[in-house]
Every structure is written in C-alpha cells, then in structure tokens.
Scaffold this active site. Sequence first.
Site, PDB file in Angstrom:
ATOM      1  N   PHE A 194       2.611   6.910   4.432  1.00 54.33           N
ATOM      2  CA  PHE A 194       1.438   6.565   5.257  1.00 54.33           C
ATOM      3  C   PHE A 194       0.609   5.534   4.497  1.00 54.33           C
ATOM      4  O   PHE A 194       0.437   5.657   3.292  1.00 54.33           O
ATOM      5  CB  PHE A 194       0.527   7.789   5.482  1.00 54.33           C
ATOM      6  CG  PHE A 194       1.250   9.050   5.870  1.00 54.33           C
ATOM      7  CD1 PHE A 194       1.892   9.145   7.092  1.00 54.33           C
ATOM      8  CD2 PHE A 194       1.275  10.146   5.017  1.00 54.33           C
ATOM      9  CE1 PHE A 194       2.554  10.318   7.446  1.00 54.33           C
ATOM     10  CE2 PHE A 194       1.934  11.320   5.361  1.00 54.33           C
ATOM     11  CZ  PHE A 194       2.577  11.405   6.583  1.00 54.33           C
ATOM     12  N   GLY A 236       0.813  -1.217   0.000  1.00 52.44           N
ATOM     13  CA  GLY A 236       0.000   0.000   0.000  1.00 52.44           C
ATOM     14  C   GLY A 236       0.842   1.260   0.000  1.00 52.44           C
ATOM     15  O   GLY A 236       2.037   1.249  -0.316  1.00 52.44           O
ATOM     16  N   CYS A 237       0.200   2.354   0.412  1.00 53.56           N
ATOM     17  CA  CYS A 237       0.762   3.697   0.197  1.00 53.56           C
ATOM     18  C   CYS A 237       1.993   4.038   1.033  1.00 53.56           C
ATOM     19  O   CYS A 237       2.690   4.999   0.720  1.00 53.56           O
ATOM     20  CB  CYS A 237      -0.323   4.746   0.437  1.00 53.56           C
ATOM     21  SG  CYS A 237      -1.609   4.717  -0.826  1.00 53.56           S
ATOM     22  N   PHE A 238       2.277   3.284   2.094  1.00 54.94           N
ATOM     23  CA  PHE A 238       3.460   3.626   2.908  1.00 54.94           C
ATOM     24  C   PHE A 238       4.746   3.064   2.317  1.00 54.94           C
ATOM     25  O   PHE A 238       5.846   3.402   2.744  1.00 54.94           O
ATOM     26  CB  PHE A 238       3.304   3.139   4.363  1.00 54.94           C
ATOM     27  CG  PHE A 238       3.167   1.647   4.519  1.00 54.94           C
ATOM     28  CD1 PHE A 238       4.272   0.812   4.448  1.00 54.94           C
ATOM     29  CD2 PHE A 238       1.919   1.064   4.752  1.00 54.94           C
ATOM     30  CE1 PHE A 238       4.148  -0.566   4.598  1.00 54.94           C
ATOM     31  CE2 PHE A 238       1.778  -0.304   4.907  1.00 54.94           C
ATOM     32  CZ  PHE A 238       2.897  -1.119   4.823  1.00 54.94           C
TER      33      PHE A 238
END
Length: 389
Positions: free
Chosen positions: A373, A163-165
């Site tokens: 994050f 994911g985004c982190f």
Amino acid sequence: MVTVEEVRKAQRAEGPATILAIGTATPANCILQSEYPDYYFRITNSEHKTELKEKFKRMCDKSMIRKRYMHLTEEILKENPNLCAYEAPSLDARQDMVVVEVPKLGKEAATKAIKEWGQPKSKITHVVFCTTSGVDMPGADYQLTKLLGLRPSVKRLMMYQQGCFAGGTVLRVAKDLAENNKGARVLVVCSEITAVTFRGPNDTHLDSLVGQALFGDGSAALIIGADPIPEIEKPTFELVSAAQTILPDSDGAIDGHLREVGLTFHLLKDVPGLISKNIEKSLVEAFKPLGISDWNSLFWIAHPGGPAILDQVESKLALKPEKLRATRHVLGEYGNMSSACVLFILDEMRRKCAEDGLKTTGEGLEWGVLFGFGPGLTVETVVLHSVGI
C-alpha cells in the site's frame, strides 16, 4: 528459416517465476522505541514543546514498534543541524548521504541473497533496484552493479520515488522479466534510508510526526527466476499473479514531495479506512480464478503501514489474529521500512515455518497474498504459492 513465433517460444520460461533466495540488512545503529521520544525531542532542540512531545510519546506507544534501525546517528545529526530543523534547506546534505548509503545497504542484502542462492553472480541477468530515498544519475542500480562486480551487460531497471507499495511492484516486474526471458535470474533490491524524511517536530504538521514515529531503515534483496535448476536452486515461493490498482476516492491520501527541505510526507485522508474498505475487491479479483474465497485459508504478507491499517484490515476481513503474525513481527522489530517491508516479511515467514517444522513456506498453507500500500493510494496485490519444506 525460423519463425518469429518459434523464436518467441524459445525465449520464454516454462514455469512460473520463483523466489530462489532472500537476504536482508539494516544499519548498525539500533534505536529502542521506548527511548525515541526523549532522544528525538532532544536532538531536534524541541524539548520546550512539551505538549507535542507527549503527543509523540503516545504515537510511539501505539505504534506497536519495539525497535528500529537508522543510518542517522546522533553524531551525524550534530554535524548536520539543518536535518534537525522542521523546514531548513537540507536536500544537498541528505542527498550526499543517501546516494552512497542506499546502494551500500543494498549491497549488504544482495550479498546475503547471492550467498544463499549459491550460484555465481555472473549468472545474474537483470537488476531491479527500488528506493524512495534520494535520486541520482547514474542511479543506485548502476552503483550496486559496480559494488557487486556484476557483468557490465546486466540489464538494469531503476525505480525511484515509488513509496510503500513498491515491494509489490518489484515482484510484479521481476515476475515478468523472469517468465519472459528463459534462464533469467533477476536480482531485486529494495533499500530505504530515512535520512531523506527525518526532520524536527512541528505543531501544525502532525502527519510528519506520524512518519517520525514509524519509519526505519532497511534493505532486502531477492533472487527471482523461473524453472529452478533441480538439486541446485531451492525455491521458497512461486509468484502466480500480480496486479496494481489506484483506490477510488483516494486522491491525495498519501503524498510525498521532494523539496529543498528533503522528502515531506502528507497523510490527508483516512488511509486505514480507505484500504480496509477496498481490500476485499482486490482479493476477489486475484483469487476468484483460483476458486478461493476464504481469506483465512491464505497466508498473509501485508505492508505494515502502521498498526491502524493492520487492525482495520483484520477486522474488515474477519482474519484470525495469527494471519498477520509475520507482518506484525516485522513492524515491531524494524518499523515501517517502506518498500523493503514485505520482503522482510517473506523472509520472516519462511524462517519461522522451517523453525516450527511446518510443511510449507507459507505457514503450512498452499496459497497466499502479498499486499503493498502506498502513495496514490496505490495497492499492489501479488498471489503467492508456497513450496514444501
């Protein structure tokens, strides 16, 4: 006879891990955010949902995104109508696309990074590949190795579904690889394609609609190594420290589930609030050893999950507006490209610094921070040191 300690010492680099080159790539298909609501509701046969369309228009207007790039064209979507439904079995069609396109887009970015680095690709010792777009065996790391013609003995690490982190995660992992293996040159690639998350609108699942307004496709690649060869390799940023943490009381704040309908996203809590409330703790832990407590004295690279996250972080830390310039620029020009975003921001920052004649790659400053994050809610914190231009 040599001792284990002597062998161990000989195996390790002397200096810190350093970013030696950056390359980025996007699909050719560019979509203007101002035109996207009309296109999205037409292509998903949802034009009768007028109230929802107005809501989506407002989301797009507030997104601070000007344009995005997407592999999915109108032609592809017409050939795959199940991708346009809200919840139709479509994983096979999505997977068939991304297992080919994710490594391909990764190769584009990697080729640019290798060219900038200026060394033969045979000197690449490790590959770290990261994507939240589809899964396969052997993985995208293997496909990239084949596409680039890297040595079969290159050491590979594949990171799926982070994911985004994960733009922060790949830096943390590459730092350890580069510093613990003398002479190592790590090719890092983050490649993301929204074909796994694209779907039609639904009245009750508004968090899915948020994703449709924010996500874009992109790939970024870095060459990372310690002890750069003088006059040959040109460092841009040094990786000083890296940490990961799960935020308190954030269970289920961001979830992603890979199912027959593709990858579905759920935003269950006040994500911007959770991040802004906890960000100072991460900063204090990272910068206390350096004696730094003025957050405006740093250059900033933050994953642009969305404008609300950036606004609340800026407000909570009393950051000057120019601190998040590079971050907001990338959000505006590309949208949220998940793990690839922070690497695009690194590229944008060093480019603008050179263009403006600043004395360092970090907006003229010495120290900086990179934040990722994402699901968990997980936060990656990387301390960066700039290099003189």
